[in-house]
Design an enzyme around this catalytic site. Sequence first.
Site, PDB file in Angstrom:
ATOM      1  N   GLU A 120     -91.920  55.015  23.584  1.00 31.48           N
ATOM      2  CA  GLU A 120     -90.613  56.001  23.496  1.00 31.48           C
ATOM      3  C   GLU A 120     -89.575  55.039  24.343  1.00 31.48           C
ATOM      4  OE1 GLU A 120     -92.530  60.363  23.414  1.00 31.48           O
ATOM      5  OE2 GLU A 120     -92.135  59.639  25.255  1.00 31.48           O
ATOM      6  N   ASP A 137     -87.826  59.703  23.650  1.00 29.31           N
ATOM      7  CA  ASP A 137     -88.387  60.766  23.075  1.00 29.31           C
ATOM      8  C   ASP A 137     -87.433  61.731  22.339  1.00 29.31           C
ATOM      9  OD1 ASP A 137     -90.509  62.889  23.130  1.00 29.31           O
ATOM     10  OD2 ASP A 137     -89.034  64.117  24.211  1.00 29.31           O
TER      11      ASP A 137
END
Length: 244
Positions: A125, A58
């Site tokens: 992610e 992320d």
Amino acid sequence: MNATPIPTKRLKQLDELLAKLGIPCGKMGLLNEALTHSSHAAENPGLADNERLEFFGDAVLKFVISEYLLERFPSYDEGRLTEIRSVLVSSNTLATLANQFDLGKYTLVGRRVSMRPSILACTMEAILGAIYLDSGLTYVQNLIVRLLGSQTTDVDRDAVKDNYKAQLQELTQAQAQGVPQYAVVTVDGPAHEPVFNVTVSVANVVLGAGSGSSKKAAEQAAARQALAKLETTNTSSAGAPIIH
């Protein structure tokens, strides 16, 4: 990283996914970890889930996209860049991207867990985090830009449609009137539910006012009113007879 040996069938699946993504990965255990949901890890002692890689991925994604947007849109302000980035790194965008590669086919989940868009987004992610750790920043940069670069133009166009601040600034700068200035006039209501009242001025002339539950929302409302006023003025001027 998962210490359990990866079965041959699973290795073939991982190779297949890497071919779809168009990237190499030397540490298959790292990639397999990125594709392991916590529900599957809980049912299989010894396997690590992908939550740590998701956390890292992320951050990597936001960094790469931020740098990419700064270079691609040198004239955009922080607000507009943030708006575009928030769409590109959103769960909806990542889940849609994951579906393009049939990521659900390769993601390991618990027996009683149904594949959900949120799981796919988090796995995407985690993969980015794994690729960074395996191959470095350049590889993950190239992957992210390749996957999301083409969507940036569409996101930018959609963002501009409802971004009255950006539209107003483009209009005033095109007419050599300078950059709009916003000012908070008052803040009404209780502390937990404030209402911001904002005005916007161009060349020291107040052109619009707006209210909202946040400063940003109030500024958008004020910009929208200013745009409407300027468009009405321009239309009237265009249609007015020339007086000699």
